[in-house]
Scaffold this active site. Structure first.
Site, PDB file in Angstrom:
ATOM      1  N   ALA A 150       0.865  -1.182   0.000  1.00 26.34           N
ATOM      2  CA  ALA A 150       0.000   0.000   0.000  1.00 26.34           C
ATOM      3  C   ALA A 150       0.900   1.229   0.000  1.00 26.34           C
ATOM      4  CB  ALA A 150      -0.865   0.000   1.255  1.00 26.34           C
ATOM      5  N   GLY A 162       0.459  -5.155   0.589  1.00 27.57           N
ATOM      6  CA  GLY A 162      -0.724  -5.210  -0.281  1.00 27.57           C
ATOM      7  C   GLY A 162      -0.412  -5.792  -1.654  1.00 27.57           C
ATOM      8  N   GLU A 195      -0.611  -9.398  -1.137  1.00 28.25           N
ATOM      9  CA  GLU A 195      -2.037  -9.726  -0.966  1.00 28.25           C
ATOM     10  C   GLU A 195      -2.773  -9.696  -2.311  1.00 28.25           C
ATOM     11  OE1 GLU A 195      -2.297  -6.717   2.174  1.00 28.25           O
ATOM     12  OE2 GLU A 195      -3.230  -8.251   3.419  1.00 28.25           O
ATOM     13  N   GLU A 244       4.079  -5.342   7.121  1.00 33.24           N
ATOM     14  CA  GLU A 244       3.228  -4.390   7.840  1.00 33.24           C
ATOM     15  C   GLU A 244       3.606  -4.254   9.309  1.00 33.24           C
ATOM     16  OE1 GLU A 244       2.146  -6.787   5.805  1.00 33.24           O
ATOM     17  OE2 GLU A 244       0.601  -6.007   4.461  1.00 33.24           O
TER      18      GLU A 244
HETATM   19  N1  COA Z   1       4.565   3.247  -0.281  1.00 35.54           N
HETATM   20  C1  COA Z   1       5.003   4.453  -0.719  1.00 35.54           C
HETATM   21  N2  COA Z   1       6.209   4.654  -1.265  1.00 35.54           N
HETATM   22  C2  COA Z   1       7.014   3.582  -1.383  1.00 35.54           C
HETATM   23  C3  COA Z   1       6.630   2.306  -0.957  1.00 35.54           C
HETATM   24  C4  COA Z   1       5.341   2.161  -0.384  1.00 35.54           C
HETATM   25  N3  COA Z   1       4.880   0.972   0.025  1.00 35.54           N
HETATM   26  N4  COA Z   1       7.651   1.458  -1.191  1.00 35.54           N
HETATM   27  C5  COA Z   1       8.627   2.180  -1.761  1.00 35.54           C
HETATM   28  N5  COA Z   1       8.241   3.464  -1.882  1.00 35.54           N
HETATM   29  C6  COA Z   1       9.002   4.585  -2.455  1.00 35.54           C
HETATM   30  C7  COA Z   1      10.136   5.045  -1.531  1.00 35.54           C
HETATM   31  O1  COA Z   1       9.634   5.914  -0.537  1.00 35.54           O
HETATM   32  C8  COA Z   1      11.033   5.727  -2.524  1.00 35.54           C
HETATM   33  O2  COA Z   1      10.460   6.985  -2.850  1.00 35.54           O
HETATM   34  P1  COA Z   1      11.429   8.319  -2.943  1.00 35.54           P
HETATM   35  O3  COA Z   1      12.394   7.975  -4.046  1.00 35.54           O
HETATM   36  O4  COA Z   1      10.467   9.395  -3.302  1.00 35.54           O
HETATM   37  O5  COA Z   1      12.079   8.431  -1.618  1.00 35.54           O
HETATM   38  C9  COA Z   1      10.902   4.854  -3.767  1.00 35.54           C
HETATM   39  O6  COA Z   1       9.670   4.164  -3.625  1.00 35.54           O
HETATM   40  C10 COA Z   1      12.013   3.836  -3.921  1.00 35.54           C
HETATM   41  O7  COA Z   1      12.064   3.064  -2.728  1.00 35.54           O
HETATM   42  P2  COA Z   1      13.408   2.887  -1.860  1.00 35.54           P
HETATM   43  O8  COA Z   1      12.989   2.589  -0.455  1.00 35.54           O
HETATM   44  O9  COA Z   1      14.333   4.041  -2.076  1.00 35.54           O
HETATM   45  O10 COA Z   1      14.022   1.584  -2.552  1.00 35.54           O
HETATM   46  P3  COA Z   1      14.994   0.530  -1.887  1.00 35.54           P
HETATM   47  O11 COA Z   1      15.475  -0.340  -2.996  1.00 35.54           O
HETATM   48  O12 COA Z   1      16.007   1.179  -1.018  1.00 35.54           O
HETATM   49  O13 COA Z   1      14.061  -0.357  -0.922  1.00 35.54           O
HETATM   50  C11 COA Z   1      12.068  -1.591  -0.325  1.00 35.54           C
HETATM   51  C12 COA Z   1      13.033  -1.142  -1.459  1.00 35.54           C
HETATM   52  C13 COA Z   1      10.910  -2.340  -0.998  1.00 35.54           C
HETATM   53  C14 COA Z   1      12.820  -2.528   0.605  1.00 35.54           C
HETATM   54  C15 COA Z   1      11.563  -0.370   0.452  1.00 35.54           C
HETATM   55  O14 COA Z   1      11.108   0.616  -0.478  1.00 35.54           O
HETATM   56  C16 COA Z   1      10.422  -0.661   1.401  1.00 35.54           C
HETATM   57  O15 COA Z   1      10.658  -1.216   2.464  1.00 35.54           O
HETATM   58  N6  COA Z   1       9.181  -0.274   1.029  1.00 35.54           N
HETATM   59  C17 COA Z   1       8.029  -0.416   1.874  1.00 35.54           C
HETATM   60  C18 COA Z   1       7.517  -1.846   1.873  1.00 35.54           C
HETATM   61  C19 COA Z   1       6.344  -1.983   2.830  1.00 35.54           C
HETATM   62  O16 COA Z   1       6.473  -1.801   4.016  1.00 35.54           O
HETATM   63  N7  COA Z   1       5.169  -2.343   2.272  1.00 35.54           N
HETATM   64  C20 COA Z   1       3.995  -2.590   3.055  1.00 35.54           C
HETATM   65  C21 COA Z   1       3.152  -1.378   3.091  1.00 35.54           C
HETATM   66  S1  COA Z   1       1.687  -1.643   4.075  1.00 35.54           S
END
Ligand code: COA
Length: 258
Positions: A65, A109, A112, A132
């Site tokens: 999400a 999500g 999911e 989450e």
């Molecule tokens: N929601 C909103 N933005 C997200 C996102 C999410 N679920 N997942 C990644 N992004 C955004 C980051 O904020 C970043 O944006 P920015 O460039 O404007 O700062 C961009 O996508 C790239 O992500 P980044 O974190 O820099 O990439 P990474 O390779 O270092 O890490 C992940 C990748 C997937 C490990 C990391 O982005 C992450 O942990 N995301 C969240 C996953 C999560 O918790 N999902 C469940 C949500 S309920």
């Protein structure tokens, strides 16, 4: 033309690409609204026999999400955002087969949504998880219910309680994905299967999906007679007559969906 979803067609397969690669294709409200709109159009389109869902770019299927939308939200705001129809349920009940083509991060999500699809085909580079717990929340798109059904209670608990990510090979081993291919073969292999499925009778596909989906909610003593009723329903179709006749005449069947 939708803001966040690209749609292309290859034969009878519609390929939907969530197109927010700069945010790792996170599921914003706009993505969810666009997804519902495009699915409503595809449902009515007889030229589409199967649907493939994927994420734009090399890195991510869907990273969950859109976390930015959670900040400052009240329970009432959240309830509004989770009002029916929800993409997860729409996908699971969609009258045409839906395949998740998982090209990268498949988290929260996103995982999911993949679990709501009928099949999951992943790249070797894909990574899966329900992170989450690290945000102080729990899965809310069906993860606590669909994950244990696919991978068993222990593996579901491990993923949901630890928030750990697992690679595609392990996701396959525990039953979270059905097939894994090298990244450069993912699209061709997925479309090969989707194309084969889409060439069958749309009516029969619909009934077959309905019968298999029923196994998620029915006890076996209810599921078996339900299957028998749907099996008998197939005997009302022209496609059943055509399929049987074509076999006996040693020729390919010409499906009409009637
Ligand atoms: N929601 C909103 N933005 C997200 C996102 C999410 N679920 N997942 C990644 N992004 C955004 C980051 O904020 C970043 O944006 P920015 O460039 O404007 O700062 C961009 O996508 C790239 O992500 P980044 O974190 O820099 O990439 P990474 O390779 O270092 O890490 C992940 C990748 C997937 C490990 C990391 O982005 C992450 O942990 N995301 C969240 C996953 C999560 O918790 N999902 C469940 C949500 S309920």
């Amino acid at each position: 033309m939708l803001e966040t979803i690209l749609m292309e067609k290859e034969g009878r397969v519609a390929i939907l690409t969530i197109n927010r690669p700069d945010k790792l294709n996170a599921l914003s409200q706009q993505v969810r609204d666009d997804m519902l709109q495009v699915l409503a159009e595809i449902e009515k389109d007889d030229s589409v026999g199967a649907v493939v869902i994927t994420g734009a770019g090399e890195k991510s299927f869907i990273a969950g999400a859109d976390i930015g939308e959670f900040a400052g939200r009240t329970p009432f705001d959240q309830r509004e955002a989770m009002a029916s129809p929800r993409i997860f349920d729409v996908m699971a009940a969609f009258p045409k087969p839906v395949i998740a083509m998982i090209n990268g991060f498949c988290l929260g999500g996103g995982c999911e949504l993949a679990m709501s699809c009928d099949m999951r085909i992943a790249s070797e580079k894909a990574r899966f998880g329900q992170p989450e717990i690290n945000l102080g929340i729990i899965p809310g798109g069906g993860g606590t219910q669909r994950l244990p059904r696919l991978v068993g209670l222990g593996n579901a608990m491990r993923l949901i309680l630890s928030g750990d990510m697992i690679p595609a090979a392990e996701a396959k081993e525990i039953g979270l994905v059905d097939m894994v291919f090298p990244a450069d073969e993912l699209r061709a292999k997925t479309l090969e299967l989707a194309g084969k499925i889409a060439s069958k009778s749309p009516l029969t596909l619909r009934v077959a999906k309905e019968a298999v989906r029923a196994s998620e909610r029915l006890a076996i003593e209810d599921g078996i007679p339900y299957e028998r009723d749907l099996f008998c329903l197939c005997f009302s179709t022209q496609d059943k007559e055509e399929g049987v006749k074509a076999f006996l005449e040693k020729r390919p069947a010409q499906w009409t969906g009637r």
